[in-house]
Design a protein around this motif. Structure first.
Motif, PDB file in Angstrom:
ATOM      1  N   THR A   1      -8.418  -2.628  44.430  1.00  0.00           N
ATOM      2  CA  THR A   1      -8.770  -1.215  44.387  1.00  0.00           C
ATOM      3  C   THR A   1     -10.066  -1.018  45.160  1.00  0.00           C
ATOM      4  O   THR A   1     -10.999  -1.800  45.035  1.00  0.00           O
ATOM      5  CB  THR A   1      -8.955  -0.748  42.929  1.00  0.00           C
ATOM      6  N   TYR A   2     -10.100   0.059  45.976  1.00  0.00           N
ATOM      7  CA  TYR A   2     -11.306   0.374  46.739  1.00  0.00           C
ATOM      8  C   TYR A   2     -11.395   1.876  46.929  1.00  0.00           C
ATOM      9  O   TYR A   2     -10.433   2.608  46.730  1.00  0.00           O
ATOM     10  CB  TYR A   2     -11.324  -0.362  48.085  1.00  0.00           C
ATOM     11  N   LYS A   3     -12.571   2.337  47.312  1.00  0.00           N
ATOM     12  CA  LYS A   3     -12.786   3.760  47.590  1.00  0.00           C
ATOM     13  C   LYS A   3     -12.778   3.949  49.107  1.00  0.00           C
ATOM     14  O   LYS A   3     -13.527   3.282  49.816  1.00  0.00           O
ATOM     15  CB  LYS A   3     -14.113   4.232  47.006  1.00  0.00           C
ATOM     16  N   ASP A   4     -11.910   4.872  49.596  1.00  0.00           N
ATOM     17  CA  ASP A   4     -11.850   5.102  51.035  1.00  0.00           C
ATOM     18  C   ASP A   4     -12.982   6.025  51.479  1.00  0.00           C
ATOM     19  O   ASP A   4     -13.804   6.466  50.671  1.00  0.00           O
ATOM     20  CB  ASP A   4     -10.471   5.612  51.469  1.00  0.00           C
TER      21      ASP A   4
END
Length: 90
Positions: free
Chosen positions: A5-8
């Motif tokens: 999971t990552y933040k774009d």
């Protein structure tokens, strides 16, 4: 393999999930199938992505697919998907 999971760059929380691997013997290469989804509950659609896998010791590198190999890789992908009963892409 766990989901990543990552933040774009737009602030959306994105999740990458492994679907599976397949080999294309004619190319002598291995490919990965993975999904990319966001955290928007109103968005039911995600993306299925394909990439070439390079394994080096305990590391895996995912590369793009060479344009000259795209048709063959998609043919193998579609065969895998047909065998599990999912929608075929062109």
């Amino acid at each position: 393999m766990k989901d990543i999971t990552y933040k774009d760059d737009k602030g959306n929380i994105m999740t990458i999930s492994l679907i599976g691997f397949f080999r294309v013997p004619k190319l002598e290469k291995e490919f990965i199938m993975y999904s990319l989804t966001d955290d928007n509950i109103n968005n039911e659609n995600g993306h299925v992505l394909l990439g070439e896998i390079i394994r080096e010791e305990n590391n895996i590198q995912i590369l793009g697919i060479e344009s000259t190999e795209k048709d063959l890789v998609l043919a193998y992908y579609n065969e895998v998907i047909n065998q599990i009963g999912e929608e075929v892409y062109e």
